[in-house]
Design a protein around this motif. Structure first.
Motif, PDB file in Angstrom:
ATOM      1  N   UNK A 336       0.856  -1.186   0.000  1.00 31.26           N
ATOM      2  CA  UNK A 336       0.000   0.000   0.000  1.00 31.26           C
ATOM      3  C   UNK A 336       0.894   1.239   0.000  1.00 31.26           C
ATOM      4  N   UNK A 337       1.489   1.524  -1.151  1.00 31.19           N
ATOM      5  CA  UNK A 337       2.390   2.668  -1.277  1.00 31.19           C
ATOM      6  C   UNK A 337       1.572   3.923  -1.549  1.00 31.19           C
ATOM      7  N   UNK A 338       0.974   4.435  -0.492  1.00 25.88           N
ATOM      8  CA  UNK A 338       0.032   5.536  -0.591  1.00 25.88           C
ATOM      9  C   UNK A 338       0.725   6.859  -0.869  1.00 25.88           C
ATOM     10  N   UNK A 339       0.054   7.757  -1.586  1.00 21.94           N
ATOM     11  CA  UNK A 339       0.532   9.141  -1.631  1.00 21.94           C
ATOM     12  C   UNK A 339       0.250   9.822  -0.313  1.00 21.94           C
ATOM     13  N   UNK A 340       0.956  10.890  -0.031  1.00 17.53           N
ATOM     14  CA  UNK A 340       0.616  11.705   1.136  1.00 17.53           C
ATOM     15  C   UNK A 340      -0.828  12.173   0.967  1.00 17.53           C
ATOM     16  N   UNK A 341      -1.653  11.900   1.960  1.00 12.82           N
ATOM     17  CA  UNK A 341      -3.074  12.220   1.876  1.00 12.82           C
ATOM     18  C   UNK A 341      -3.939  11.062   1.453  1.00 12.82           C
ATOM     19  N   UNK A 342      -3.314   9.942   1.066  1.00 11.65           N
ATOM     20  CA  UNK A 342      -4.075   8.791   0.587  1.00 11.65           C
ATOM     21  C   UNK A 342      -4.600   7.934   1.720  1.00 11.65           C
ATOM     22  N   UNK A 343      -5.624   7.109   1.384  1.00  8.91           N
ATOM     23  CA  UNK A 343      -6.281   6.239   2.361  1.00  8.91           C
ATOM     24  C   UNK A 343      -6.526   4.873   1.755  1.00  8.91           C
ATOM     25  N   UNK A 344      -6.603   3.862   2.610  1.00  6.85           N
ATOM     26  CA  UNK A 344      -7.038   2.526   2.223  1.00  6.85           C
ATOM     27  C   UNK A 344      -7.872   1.960   3.364  1.00  6.85           C
ATOM     28  N   UNK A 345      -8.764   1.025   3.022  1.00  8.88           N
ATOM     29  CA  UNK A 345      -9.606   0.392   4.036  1.00  8.88           C
ATOM     30  C   UNK A 345      -9.345  -1.100   4.065  1.00  8.88           C
ATOM     31  N   UNK A 346      -9.597  -1.681   5.236  1.00  4.57           N
ATOM     32  CA  UNK A 346      -9.362  -3.092   5.487  1.00  4.57           C
ATOM     33  C   UNK A 346     -10.546  -3.615   6.277  1.00  4.57           C
ATOM     34  N   UNK A 347     -11.285  -4.561   5.697  1.00  5.13           N
ATOM     35  CA  UNK A 347     -12.464  -5.087   6.373  1.00  5.13           C
ATOM     36  C   UNK A 347     -12.273  -6.510   6.791  1.00  5.13           C
TER      37      UNK A 347
END
Length: 347
Positions: A336-347
């Protein structure tokens, strides 16, 4: 060794013997009381896994070291990933992580909103200003239910940011750091030693070792502890926040004690020159090895693209961690190489 209060007895919290096998939902220690006052040793030098730089090393660094990349290494600043977006709306059985930059995350877990090492300031002491803006405006945050701090270095413990919080916000901090918060009138301060835990709103906060150190002034070297955090919700979903750390044996130990880590937030920047920083900062390849040692299902890189703290080119950590992940044969969707400000969810 931690000096326990008179009303409690326990085995030494930093015992490094491997624990017996257990269920992911049966942590090895019972939670300690929130806000418990503890008596700690005057120094945690015995927890260092490598010596701090001596005068000879400092002289070498002054002679040949560099703390900033050259013009070519700074040229990629406009290309650093920055994509702020709204925070995800999640329920109590879904985890979301949003990267504000550096080691600052908004972790939504078990119905709580938790900030890790919150630094919303434009600059910190002794460091040039941010090279990317904060990815999440302070005004966009929901009510903050808890804060976790990994250690007291200025890029992880930022007084101006913490002043924005209500003083009754629960904060979870390393052993020896509680008085810093109490002097600033925080009333819900819980200090933990390695391998200890506390619980808030059905979420466990376990404090775990790291290969690092602490210092905030000329006279307080290693007077407080350093480490990372494992957050576990009531369904057993786990997020590991490493804080600031070099590579070493602790990752495998953490993976043994907390099997089934769903997401590891791991540092990949501030690593060059290696002879100076390898003991306390992972490079990208070591971060991937750490994720494997932990047995983590996913990894999200951090501790890069925010402040210029060392000599590697600013975009290099991202390219190297992607290459290392691919070389290790790991699924691309689990990085999960997110940008600054990015989000991911995990359920």
């Amino acid at each position: 060794m931690t000096q326990q209060s008179e009303s409690t007895t326990s085995t030494p919290a930093h015992d490094t013997d491997a624990p017996p096998a257990r269920s992911p939902l049966a942590p090895s220690t019972a939670p300690r009381p929130l806000g418990e006052r503890r008596v700690w040793p005057r120094s945690f030098h015995d927890r260092l896994t490598a010596p701090l730089p001596d005068l000879k090393s400092m002289a070498r660094f002054a002679r040949e070291g560099s703390i900033r990349p050259g013009p070519e290494g700074l040229a990629d600043i406009p290309r650093l990933p920055f994509a702020p977006g709204p925070l995800p709306r999640v329920d109590a059985r879904t985890i979301a992580v949003s990267w504000a930059g550096h080691a600052s995350w908004v972790v939504q877990i078990g119905g709580l909103t938790v900030l890790t090492d919150p630094v919303w300031s434009r600059r910190i002491l002794g460091t040039p200003a941010r090279i990317t803006p904060v990815g999440i405006p302070w005004s966009a945050l929901p009510r903050v239910d808890a804060v976790v701090i990994s250690h007291n270095h200025y890029d992880h413990l930022d007084a101006p940011t913490l002043r924005r919080l209500p003083r009754d916000t629960p904060v979870f901090v390393p052993a020896g750091l509680g008085n810093w918060f109490r002097r600033r009138r925080f009333t819900g301060v819980t200090e933990l030693d390695w391998w200890e835990a506390a619980e808030l709103g059905g979420v466990r906060f376990d404090f775990v070792p790291a290969h690092h150190w602490s210092k905030r002034s000329l006279t307080d070297t290693c007077r407080s502890l350093w480490g990372g955090w494992v957050l576990t919700d009531s369904d057993g979903l786990r997020v590991y926040f490493a804080g600031d750390t070099g590579y070493g044996h602790w990752f495998a130990r953490i993976g043994q004690r907390y099997p089934g880590i769903d997401l590891a937030l791991l540092p990949i920047g501030a690593y060059d020159p290696r002879w100076w920083l390898s003991d306390v900062h992972c490079d990208p390849e070591e971060a991937v090895r750490a994720a494997q040692d932990l047995g983590a299902r996913r990894m999200a890189p951090m501790h890069w693209a925010t402040f210029v703290l060392s000599a590697e080119p600013v975009l290099e950590p991202l390219t190297r961690v992607r290459a290392a992940w691919q070389k290790a044969g790991l699924p691309r969707e689990d990085l999960w190489d997110l940008p600054v400000g990015g989000s991911r969810t995990l359920g």
